[in-house]
Design an enzyme around this catalytic site. Structure first.
Site, short mmCIF file in Angstrom:
data_model
loop_
_atom_site.label_atom_id
_atom_site.label_comp_id
_atom_site.label_asym_id
_atom_site.label_seq_id
_atom_site.Cartn_x
_atom_site.Cartn_y
_atom_site.Cartn_z
N CYS A 140 0.84 -1.21 0.00
CA CYS A 140 0.00 0.00 0.00
C CYS A 140 0.87 1.25 0.00
O CYS A 140 1.39 1.66 1.04
CB CYS A 140 -0.93 -0.01 1.21
SG CYS A 140 -2.00 1.44 1.29
N CYS A 143 -0.46 4.09 2.16
CA CYS A 143 -0.23 3.90 3.60
C CYS A 143 1.24 4.14 3.97
O CYS A 143 1.54 4.74 5.00
CB CYS A 143 -0.57 2.48 4.05
SG CYS A 143 -2.08 1.81 3.36
N ASP A 144 2.14 3.62 3.18
CA ASP A 144 3.53 3.52 3.60
C ASP A 144 4.53 4.37 2.81
O ASP A 144 5.69 4.48 3.21
CB ASP A 144 3.99 2.04 3.55
CG ASP A 144 3.16 1.17 4.49
OD1 ASP A 144 2.78 1.67 5.56
OD2 ASP A 144 2.90 0.01 4.16
#
Ligand code: NDP
Length: 326
Positions: A140, A143-144
Site C-alpha cells: 500500500c 499507507c507507507d
C-alpha cells in the site's frame, strides 16, 4: 453440528476498521452485535507499521495498536467480540444462517459483512521475511510511501493500481523502478502514459523479482531477472512495493450475494445494502477503489445504521436509537 442454534440480532463478520466501527455503532444502538474476528484479528492493518493518515492520531499509531483500540471501544459498549471463522452461510431463506468453524449455527436478523480483501504478494521467501519484519515490503503506497521520502523504491505490477501507486510514490521518492513482467502494461492507456512520462519512474519491461535483498532487518535492494535473457542485476532500494492486485475475502458468499467479476460484493450505490435484505456490506469487501482504513470505518458506520433502520422497519418493538446518530 451443534444442537443449539444461537439467535443474533446483528452478526458482524470481520474485524478490521469496518467491522469494529459497525460494532461500535450497532452496540450503541442496542443491537447487541456479535462480531467474529476471523483468522487475522484486526485485518490488513495489522500488517502495517505506522498509520499516519487516520484522522485523530496527530502523532500516528501502529496498525495493531489502532485495531486494539477499536476493539476496546466496541467492547466498552458491550459488543460481543469472538474468536472464530465463518465457514458457511445460507442467505436463501427469511432467516440468515451462518456457521462458525463448520460447527456452530447462528440465525441472524441482520448480517454485516466486513471481511475485507487481501493484497496479493509474490510469495517469495525474502519478500515474506521483510514483510513480517516490517522492514520495507508493503502492498500500500498510500499507507507507507511517506516513510520512503527522498529514497529509492521498487514497485511490482503493471495494472492501474501499480501505475497509480508508482505515480504516488514518484512524488515522494527520489526514484521509483517499476517491474513489469510482460512487454506491455495491463493498465489503461492514460495511467500507463502518466507513469511513462514521469521523469523519476524507470520502467523495466520483461522483468521479474528474483529476490528481495536486505541486511536481515530492512530491505536494501532487489535482485531482478529479465525473463527474455535470464540476465540478473541488483537495484538499490529501501522499499519494495507490491501492487499485483487484491482478492476480496468473499468466497463463502458466492451463490447468495451479487459479486463482480473479481469477487467484490456489489452494493446499492450510496448505501451498504446488498441484493439480500438484511445483509449489509462494509469496507474493502465491496471497495476496490479507495481501500483505506478511514473509508472502511465510514462504511462500517453506514452498515450499522442501515441494519438498524432495517430492523426498525421489520420489527415495531425495535426502536431506532437516537444515540447512534450522535
Ligand atoms: P490488475 O489485476 O488489473 O493488475 C495486476 C497486475 O499485476 C497485472 O499487470 C499483472 O501482470 C501483475 N501481476 C500479477 N501477478 C504478478 C506476479 N506474480 N509478478 C509480477 N506481476 C504480476 O489489478 P489492479 O489492482 O491493478 O486493478 C484491479 C482493478 O481495479 C482493475 O479493474 C483496475 O482497472 C481497477 N483500478 C482502477 C483504478 C482507477 O481507475 N483509478 C485504480 C486502481 C485499480 P500481467 O499484466 O502480466 O497479468
Amino acid at each position: 453440528m451443534s444442537d443449539t442454534i444461537e439467535k443474533v440480532k446483528c452478526l458482524i463478520i470481520g474485524s478490521g476498521p469496518a467491522g469494529y466501527t459497525a460494532a461500535i455503532y450497532a452496540a450503541r444502538a442496542n443491537m447487541s452485535p456479535v462480531l467474529y474476528q476471523g483468522t487475522q484479528p484486526g485485518g490488513q492493518l495489522t500488517t502495517t507499521n505506522e498509520v499516519e493518515n487516520f484522522p485523530g492520531y496527530p502523532d500516528g499509531i501502529t496498525g495493531p495498536e489502532m485495531m486494539m483500540q477499536l476493539q476496546a471501544q466496541a467492547q466498552r459498549f458491550e459488543a460481543d467480540i469472538r474468536d472464530g471463522w465463518i465457514t458457511k452461510v445460507d442467505f436463501s431463506g427469511d432467516v440468515h444462517k451462518v456457521w462458525v468453524n463448520e460447527e456452530k449455527e447462528i440465525h441472524c436478523d441482520t448480517v454485516i459483512i466486513s471481511t475485507g480483501a487481501s493484497a496479493k504478494y509474490l510469495g517469495l521467501d525474502s519478500e515474506q521475511k521483510y514483510l513480517k519484519l516490517g522492514g520495507g515490503v508493503s502492498a500500500c503506497a498510500v499507507c507507507d510511501g511517506f516513510f520512503y521520502r527522498n529514497q529509492e523504491v521498487v514497485i511490482v505490477g503493471a495494472g492501474d493500481s501499480a501505475c497509480e501507486e508508482a505515480h504516488y510514490l514518484s512524488k515522494l521518492c527520489k526514484k521509483v523502478t517499476m517491474l513489469v513482467r510482460r512487454d506491455e502494461f495491463r493498465a489503461s492507456k492514460i495511467m500507463a502514459t502518466r507513469v511513462k512520462n514521469t521523469e523519476n519512474i524507470e520502467i523495466l519491461f520483461n522483468t521479474e523479482t528474483d529476490e528481495v535483498l536486505g541486511d536481515g532487518q530492512v530491505v536494501t535492494g532487489v535482485r531482478v531477472v529479465n525473463n527474455k535473457t535470464n540476465e540478473k542485476h541488483d537495484i538499490e532500494a529501501t522499499g519494495f512495493f507490491v501492487a499485483i492486485g487484491h482478492k476480496p475475502n468473499t468466497d463463502i458468499f458466492k451463490g447468495f450475494l451479487e459479486l463482480d467479476e473479481t469477487g467484490y460484493i456489489i452494493n446499492t450505490p450510496g448505501t451498504s445494502k446488498t441484493n439480500i435484505e438484511g445483509v449489509f456490506v462494509s469496507g474493502d469487501a465491496a471497495d476496490h477503489v479507495y481501500r483505506q482504513a478511514v473509508t472502511a470505518a465510514g462504511t462500517g458506520c453506514m452498515a450499522a445504521l442501515d441494519a438498524e433502520r432495517y430492523l426498525a422497519a421489520k420489527d415495531s418493538t425495535f426502536e431506532v436509537s437516537t444515540s447512534s446518530y450522535n
